[in-house]
Design a protein around this motif. Structure first.
Motif, PDB file in Angstrom:
ATOM      1  N   LEU A 172      -6.354  -7.970  36.275  1.00 27.74           N
ATOM      2  CA  LEU A 172      -6.773  -9.369  36.369  1.00 27.74           C
ATOM      3  C   LEU A 172      -8.168  -9.528  36.962  1.00 27.74           C
ATOM      4  O   LEU A 172      -8.731 -10.621  36.940  1.00 27.74           O
ATOM      5  CB  LEU A 172      -5.771 -10.158  37.215  1.00 27.74           C
ATOM      6  CG  LEU A 172      -4.321 -10.150  36.720  1.00 27.74           C
ATOM      7  CD1 LEU A 172      -3.424 -10.851  37.735  1.00 27.74           C
ATOM      8  CD2 LEU A 172      -4.206 -10.816  35.363  1.00 27.74           C
ATOM      9  N   GLY A 173      -8.721  -8.452  37.531  1.00 30.34           N
ATOM     10  CA  GLY A 173      -9.997  -8.579  38.228  1.00 30.34           C
ATOM     11  C   GLY A 173      -9.812  -9.146  39.622  1.00 30.34           C
ATOM     12  O   GLY A 173     -10.786  -9.436  40.329  1.00 30.34           O
ATOM     13  N   ILE A 174      -8.553  -9.313  40.010  1.00 30.75           N
ATOM     14  CA  ILE A 174      -8.232  -9.867  41.328  1.00 30.75           C
ATOM     15  C   ILE A 174      -6.922  -9.235  41.773  1.00 30.75           C
ATOM     16  O   ILE A 174      -6.009  -9.039  40.969  1.00 30.75           O
ATOM     17  CB  ILE A 174      -8.137 -11.416  41.261  1.00 30.75           C
ATOM     18  CG1 ILE A 174      -7.919 -12.009  42.653  1.00 30.75           C
ATOM     19  CG2 ILE A 174      -7.047 -11.867  40.305  1.00 30.75           C
ATOM     20  CD1 ILE A 174      -8.039 -13.525  42.657  1.00 30.75           C
ATOM     21  N   THR A 175      -6.814  -8.867  43.043  1.00 29.92           N
ATOM     22  CA  THR A 175      -5.628  -8.184  43.561  1.00 29.92           C
ATOM     23  C   THR A 175      -4.685  -9.196  44.206  1.00 29.92           C
ATOM     24  O   THR A 175      -5.062  -9.901  45.141  1.00 29.92           O
ATOM     25  CB  THR A 175      -6.029  -7.117  44.599  1.00 29.92           C
ATOM     26  OG1 THR A 175      -6.958  -6.208  43.994  1.00 29.92           O
ATOM     27  CG2 THR A 175      -4.815  -6.346  45.064  1.00 29.92           C
ATOM     28  N   ALA A 214      -4.906 -18.095  42.953  1.00 29.64           N
ATOM     29  CA  ALA A 214      -4.755 -17.659  41.577  1.00 29.64           C
ATOM     30  C   ALA A 214      -3.481 -18.244  40.962  1.00 29.64           C
ATOM     31  O   ALA A 214      -2.427 -18.293  41.604  1.00 29.64           O
ATOM     32  CB  ALA A 214      -4.703 -16.133  41.513  1.00 29.64           C
ATOM     33  N   GLY A 215      -3.613 -18.697  39.717  1.00 28.18           N
ATOM     34  CA  GLY A 215      -2.496 -19.329  39.018  1.00 28.18           C
ATOM     35  C   GLY A 215      -2.588 -20.836  39.006  1.00 28.18           C
ATOM     36  O   GLY A 215      -1.897 -21.496  38.209  1.00 28.18           O
ATOM     37  N   ASP A 249     -15.853 -11.289  36.806  1.00 26.64           N
ATOM     38  CA  ASP A 249     -14.894 -12.252  36.279  1.00 26.64           C
ATOM     39  C   ASP A 249     -13.477 -11.855  36.682  1.00 26.64           C
ATOM     40  O   ASP A 249     -13.157 -10.669  36.801  1.00 26.64           O
ATOM     41  CB  ASP A 249     -14.973 -12.294  34.751  1.00 26.64           C
ATOM     42  CG  ASP A 249     -16.302 -12.838  34.253  1.00 26.64           C
ATOM     43  OD1 ASP A 249     -16.894 -13.680  34.960  1.00 26.64           O
ATOM     44  OD2 ASP A 249     -16.751 -12.414  33.170  1.00 26.64           O
ATOM     45  N   PHE A 250     -12.627 -12.851  36.879  1.00 30.59           N
ATOM     46  CA  PHE A 250     -11.220 -12.581  37.138  1.00 30.59           C
ATOM     47  C   PHE A 250     -10.386 -13.684  36.491  1.00 30.59           C
ATOM     48  O   PHE A 250     -10.873 -14.776  36.213  1.00 30.59           O
ATOM     49  CB  PHE A 250     -10.922 -12.488  38.641  1.00 30.59           C
ATOM     50  CG  PHE A 250     -11.228 -13.731  39.419  1.00 30.59           C
ATOM     51  CD1 PHE A 250     -10.285 -14.734  39.577  1.00 30.59           C
ATOM     52  CD2 PHE A 250     -12.480 -13.893  40.019  1.00 30.59           C
ATOM     53  CE1 PHE A 250     -10.575 -15.878  40.304  1.00 30.59           C
ATOM     54  CE2 PHE A 250     -12.778 -15.037  40.753  1.00 30.59           C
ATOM     55  CZ  PHE A 250     -11.823 -16.035  40.891  1.00 30.59           C
ATOM     56  N   HIS A 251      -9.135 -13.354  36.255  1.00 24.18           N
ATOM     57  CA  HIS A 251      -8.227 -14.296  35.592  1.00 24.18           C
ATOM     58  C   HIS A 251      -7.641 -15.246  36.635  1.00 24.18           C
ATOM     59  O   HIS A 251      -6.725 -14.875  37.376  1.00 24.18           O
ATOM     60  CB  HIS A 251      -7.107 -13.547  34.871  1.00 24.18           C
ATOM     61  CG  HIS A 251      -7.576 -12.782  33.672  1.00 24.18           C
ATOM     62  ND1 HIS A 251      -7.721 -13.351  32.431  1.00 24.18           N
ATOM     63  CD2 HIS A 251      -7.942 -11.482  33.533  1.00 24.18           C
ATOM     64  CE1 HIS A 251      -8.140 -12.441  31.563  1.00 24.18           C
ATOM     65  NE2 HIS A 251      -8.289 -11.299  32.210  1.00 24.18           N
ATOM     66  N   GLN A 252      -8.145 -16.452  36.673  1.00 23.35           N
ATOM     67  CA  GLN A 252      -7.607 -17.453  37.578  1.00 23.35           C
ATOM     68  C   GLN A 252      -6.225 -17.914  37.116  1.00 23.35           C
ATOM     69  O   GLN A 252      -5.342 -18.162  37.921  1.00 23.35           O
ATOM     70  CB  GLN A 252      -8.556 -18.654  37.657  1.00 23.35           C
ATOM     71  CG  GLN A 252      -8.036 -19.851  38.439  1.00 23.35           C
ATOM     72  CD  GLN A 252      -7.845 -19.560  39.916  1.00 23.35           C
ATOM     73  OE1 GLN A 252      -8.468 -18.660  40.466  1.00 23.35           O
ATOM     74  NE2 GLN A 252      -6.979 -20.328  40.570  1.00 23.35           N
ATOM     75  N   LYS A 253      -6.056 -18.021  35.808  1.00 22.65           N
ATOM     76  CA  LYS A 253      -4.775 -18.444  35.240  1.00 22.65           C
ATOM     77  C   LYS A 253      -4.205 -17.322  34.376  1.00 22.65           C
ATOM     78  O   LYS A 253      -4.762 -16.242  34.284  1.00 22.65           O
ATOM     79  CB  LYS A 253      -4.946 -19.731  34.437  1.00 22.65           C
ATOM     80  CG  LYS A 253      -5.382 -20.915  35.289  1.00 22.65           C
ATOM     81  CD  LYS A 253      -5.133 -22.233  34.579  1.00 22.65           C
ATOM     82  CE  LYS A 253      -5.961 -22.359  33.311  1.00 22.65           C
ATOM     83  NZ  LYS A 253      -5.718 -23.656  32.639  1.00 22.65           N
ATOM     84  N   ASP A 297       1.853 -12.853  44.030  1.00 22.46           N
ATOM     85  CA  ASP A 297       2.142 -12.183  42.765  1.00 22.46           C
ATOM     86  C   ASP A 297       3.360 -12.786  42.082  1.00 22.46           C
ATOM     87  O   ASP A 297       3.390 -12.934  40.857  1.00 22.46           O
ATOM     88  CB  ASP A 297       2.319 -10.672  42.968  1.00 22.46           C
ATOM     89  CG  ASP A 297       3.386 -10.333  43.989  1.00 22.46           C
ATOM     90  OD1 ASP A 297       3.833 -11.232  44.731  1.00 22.46           O
ATOM     91  OD2 ASP A 297       3.784  -9.155  44.057  1.00 22.46           O
ATOM     92  N   GLU A 298       4.374 -13.181  42.877  1.00 22.14           N
ATOM     93  CA  GLU A 298       5.560 -13.817  42.310  1.00 22.14           C
ATOM     94  C   GLU A 298       5.218 -15.174  41.711  1.00 22.14           C
ATOM     95  O   GLU A 298       5.670 -15.523  40.612  1.00 22.14           O
ATOM     96  CB  GLU A 298       6.642 -13.975  43.375  1.00 22.14           C
ATOM     97  CG  GLU A 298       7.174 -12.649  43.914  1.00 22.14           C
ATOM     98  CD  GLU A 298       8.170 -12.840  45.032  1.00 22.14           C
ATOM     99  OE1 GLU A 298       8.462 -14.008  45.383  1.00 22.14           O
ATOM    100  OE2 GLU A 298       8.666 -11.829  45.576  1.00 22.14           O
ATOM    101  N   ARG A 299       4.407 -15.952  42.428  1.00 20.95           N
ATOM    102  CA  ARG A 299       4.010 -17.280  41.939  1.00 20.95           C
ATOM    103  C   ARG A 299       3.136 -17.158  40.689  1.00 20.95           C
ATOM    104  O   ARG A 299       3.282 -17.929  39.747  1.00 20.95           O
ATOM    105  CB  ARG A 299       3.281 -18.039  43.046  1.00 20.95           C
ATOM    106  CG  ARG A 299       2.819 -19.442  42.675  1.00 20.95           C
ATOM    107  CD  ARG A 299       3.984 -20.412  42.551  1.00 20.95           C
ATOM    108  NE  ARG A 299       4.694 -20.592  43.797  1.00 20.95           N
ATOM    109  CZ  ARG A 299       4.380 -21.524  44.711  1.00 20.95           C
ATOM    110  NH1 ARG A 299       3.339 -22.327  44.511  1.00 20.95           N
ATOM    111  NH2 ARG A 299       5.098 -21.643  45.822  1.00 20.95           N
ATOM    112  N   TYR A 300       2.245 -16.192  40.689  1.00 20.68           N
ATOM    113  CA  TYR A 300       1.345 -16.010  39.535  1.00 20.68           C
ATOM    114  C   TYR A 300       2.141 -15.603  38.300  1.00 20.68           C
ATOM    115  O   TYR A 300       1.931 -16.137  37.203  1.00 20.68           O
ATOM    116  CB  TYR A 300       0.293 -14.951  39.859  1.00 20.68           C
ATOM    117  CG  TYR A 300      -0.801 -14.827  38.820  1.00 20.68           C
ATOM    118  CD1 TYR A 300      -1.954 -15.602  38.911  1.00 20.68           C
ATOM    119  CD2 TYR A 300      -0.679 -13.942  37.755  1.00 20.68           C
ATOM    120  CE1 TYR A 300      -2.959 -15.494  37.962  1.00 20.68           C
ATOM    121  CE2 TYR A 300      -1.685 -13.833  36.798  1.00 20.68           C
ATOM    122  CZ  TYR A 300      -2.821 -14.611  36.907  1.00 20.68           C
ATOM    123  OH  TYR A 300      -3.815 -14.516  35.962  1.00 20.68           O
TER     124      TYR A 300
END
Length: 817
Positions: free
Chosen positions: A470-473, A519-520, A618-622, A678-681
């Protein structure tokens, strides 16, 4: 007469126990699977239908275009839209209602605190929608500022309402919302919102309460943070009204002065708000139409396969029942009597199968409800009013047609035997009958192969999304909900910084930061973004995110150029903020040569100048349904900012307890609520994950039922070729020769089904994948693997009778008359 038919049917079932069990098992499993799916489909399609005005209610949605490109597809509009539309189109619009969500609001009654979500609404809301009150007046309860209606369950929790209490006695009590100095007066108590309502709330607040502190909430074309619903007058065609909206947009927005983009408004029927929402800024409960129609197709496939099985298994026994028919005809039975007899048999088998299916559904109902996360039942399905649902009427007709076809076809086959021929032992099957049975098997396995391929594609896409970088941890990130009861003042930022600094010192904590969103979640948009050296009309729209120090480091975002935020970049005065970090997409959008070229440059967001100090990857916000968008990171705080805490994997529970203790020290009186990111995303993929599980499960049922059909046809072929097999064995044929002889025709049918199914499956699943911006490719090996699986399953099924015939005594076979 019917009693005799019924008795004969029961005797036939008892005489052919093994055959009857297989027949009934296939039908009952198919019916049970179909009933379970129909429960879910029925519930999903029932959303918002409880509203008496459902057919005339629409919500206003809008698209924004910039430089001819769609930049926003959302449900939010301006607070003035509804009133302006009603003034411009009084002959078409009956009433309007504005809605503003209030999520995770802390309500305090005496010393008791409760976190709930509600809506701020116009007085017309309860007139337009059917949310009945058990206490209070729907027409007057939301007229005055600081009036509110609470749900029955919320009243029970807040006041501890005793059983059979008079809820009217709680009218007039006051509640505090968040840290608002004004108390809210309870003027009504509503029934709990139905589960199948796309709008969910535990309380309603009068719109005039909102306008006390938010002037744009009254009547404005400048801030688009509101949701609008309209009710049309009887007979009004919403499409014709919608066609007049470009004129409305041009009149009120005058060349898009507000956002630098063209506004396009249109209407979405309330009935589509749940299943057909691909909008941003969605406040309703959304489902997925693809999932619903996909599962409905699976249900249709399964029940058709089950009926085809019944026809094949029944006609496969025709050789054994030919003499019975001959004797009955010689004894004087007419063709119509034979048809009624065999149709009665079919009715009895279908009714027994249906009764077993009902029992199977009851047995697995709780497990199925846990899977779909809804409280479904057969009662709700059977009580459902089918009016207005064309799909249910269609399915009902298909079910009736399938029932009669599956009963009448075998009846006509049996009743058409010629008594002289069958009594002389020269019974043979017609070429047309054999061709029909083979065609039905091809249809069965075509459906089965499509379902197998679909299951594999869905599984691989869901796995791809869960494993994609995702480009984000997000691992081991605990997100604490903001301290909503702590007032925003000059000490707030200092207190937040002190809290995060102290949390960072705790054992097993690797970092702490705050941000406007995590994120999400949907980020806000900024319009009229341009480079300082570019013309004013050369502007763009980007996403923006406010964050404190440590955000980039905690989330493991790669810094491509420049530097991260430092404490000196922050200021309590928004006007003094000027440093900003861009993501790589923004660098490309604004036309910089590369990431390093952007450092030190100035950009304008609206009319405020910002200095670029860094560029992040870049990272995946959604979720991967959506593309990565141009985004800027701003050094900013908010009283609504959640707090992210990075933990290691050691002593997680004790670490959370330490964080809780620190939180309560810095933010006394607030509720300590947290979740793991991570669960919410990953919850963004719940529709796809659910679709994959259910699709795969019912595809397995379809495969099993289809195998029963193939078992029937192999039985039919073995019976036909009994003497041939005996002759071949006497002449020296091996077991392998016999198995090959009996299997080759069936494998041909399966191969034909595979050839038909593969392009259909590819087209269908490729269309499904188009909903995802990041998706897998449908590899050739999926079709090859499915073909191998289908042929293997077919061989395993056929071998049951083939082996039995191959090892049979040829003497007994040659004695067969």
């Amino acid at each position: 007469m019917f009693k005799n038919y019924f008795t004969a049917a029961l005797r036939s079932l008892q005489k052919n126990k093994f055959f009857s069990v297989i027949n009934i098992a296939g039908l009952s499993i198919g019916m049970a699977a179909c009933l379970l799916i129909l429960q879910y489909v029925s519930f999903e399609l029932s959303y918002d239908q409880f509203n008496q005005n459902a057919s005339s209610i629409y919500r206003v949605v809008n698209d924004r275009y910039q430089n001819g490109k769609l930049i926003q597809h959302g449900t939010i509009t301006y607070s003035a839209i509804g009133r302006a539309m009603q003034e411009d189109y009084p002959q078409e619009i009956l009433r309007t209602a504005r809605v503003e969500p209030a999520t995770d609001i802390i309500l305090t009654y005496n010393e008791k605190k409760l976190k709930q979500s509600g809506l701020a609404v116009d007085t017309s809301f309860l007139t337009m929608f059917s949310y009945p009150l058990i206490a209070g007046n729907a027409y007057t309860s939301l007229k005055a500022p600081y009036n509110m209606i609470i749900s029955q369950s919320m009243a029970d929790k807040l006041f501890g309402v005793p059983q059979n209490a008079n809820y009217a006695s709680y009218i007039g009590k006051t509640i505090q919302l968040q840290n608002d100095s004004a108390l809210y007066n309870i003027t009504g108590i509503s029934k709990d919102v139905p589960e199948n309502s796309h709008l969910q709330f535990n309380f309603l607040v009068s719109w005039s309460s909102l306008t006390q502190t938010w002037k744009n909430a009254d009547y404005s074309f400048e801030q688009s943070d509101f949701w609008q619903y309209i009710q049309l007058k009887p007979g009004v065609d919403y499409k014709r009204l919608e066609a007049r909206f470009p004129t409305f947009s041009q009149k009120h927005f005058q060349g898009a002065k507000v956002s630098g983009s063209d506004e396009t408004f249109y209407l979405q029927p309330l009935s589509k708000a749940h299943l057909y929402s691909d909008f941003e800024y969605e406040i309703g409960v959304t489902g997925n139409a693809t999932t619903v129609w996909g599962l409905l197709t699976v249900a249709l496939f399964i029940i058709i396969i089950a009926w085809v099985n019944y026809i094949n298994l029944t006609t496969a026994k025709s050789a054994e029942r030919a003499k019975e028919v001959g004797v009955r005809k010689v004894a004087g039975a007419s063709k119509s009597q034979l048809i009624r007899q065999f149709f009665t048999e079919s009715v009895v088998i279908n009714l027994i199968a249906f009764a077993i299916a009902i029992m199977l559904v009851i047995l697995v109902q709780n497990s199925f409800n846990q899977l779909v996360q809804h409280n479904l039942s057969l009662t709700l399905l059977f009580q459902k009013n089918l009016s207005g649902y064309t799909v249910f009427a269609t399915i009902l007709l298909i079910i009736m047609a399938g029932f009669f076809v599956s009963g009448f076809y075998p009846s006509f086959v049996f009743s058409s035997f010629k008594p002289v021929t069958v009594l002389k032992g020269r019974f043979s099957h017609s070429t047309k009958g054999i061709l029909l049975r083979k065609t039905l098997v091809v249809v069965q396995f075509t459906m089965t192969v499509i379902l197998i391929i679909g299951s594999v594609v869905v599984y691989r896409q869901v796995r791809f999304m869960n494993r994609q970088k995702l480009g984000i941890t997000l691992d081991q990130v605990m997100v604490i909900n903001p301290p909503m009861l702590t007032k925003w003042d000059s000490t707030f930022i200092r207190r937040v910084n002190s809290f995060t600094n102290e949390v960072r010192q705790l054992p097993h904590v690797k970092g702490a930061t705050t941000s406007f969103r995590v994120a999400g979640e949907e980020l806000s948009r900024d319009f009229k973004v341009r480079r300082a050296d570019a013309p004013e009309d050369n502007h763009y729209t980007i996403r923006s995110l406010g964050a404190s120090t440590g955000f980039i480091d905690l989330y493991g975002i790669k810094l491509l150029a420049g530097r991260d935020f430092e404490s000196t970049d922050f200021n309590t005065d928004w006007g003094k903020l000027h440093n900003i970090i861009l993501n790589h997409h923004t660098v490309k959008l604004l036309g910089f040569k590369d990431d390093a070229d952007a450092i030190g440059k100035k950009i304008f967001i609206y009319d405020k100048s910002w200095d670029v100090i860094g560029v992040m990857a870049d990272f995946h916000q959604k979720s991967l349904r959506y593309p990565i968008e141009p985004t800027v990171l701003m050094p900013a705080y908010s009283e609504n900012s959640p707090i992210s805490v990075k933990l290691d994997v050691t002593n997680v529970e004790s670490t959370i307890a330490s964080v809780r203790k620190t939180f309560n020290t810095f933010f006394p009186g607030n509720m300590f609520d947290y979740y793991f990111l991570d669960e919410r995303y990953n919850a963004q993929y719940k529709n796809e994950q659910f679709f994959g599980k259910v699709f795969g499960m019912f595809a397995g049922f379809a495969v099993f039922v289809a195998c029963l059909g193939l078992l029937g046809l192999s039985l039919f072929a073995t019976i036909q070729r009994t003497k041939e097999i005996g002759v071949r064995k006497v002449l020296g044929a091996s077991v392998a020769n016999i198995i090959f002889l009996l299997s080759k025709d069936f494998i041909k049918l399966v191969i034909i089904a595979i050839v038909i199914a593969c392009p259909i499956a590819w087209l269908t699943m490729n269309k499904w994948l188009q909903d995802f911006s990041y998706r897998i490719t449908i590899s050739w090996w999926i079709f090859l693997a499915t073909a191998v699986v289908a042929i293997t399953i077919a061989l395993a099924t056929i071998s049951f009778h083939a082996l039995k015939s191959a090892f049979a005594n040829p003497v007994k076979s040659l004695r067969t008359e």
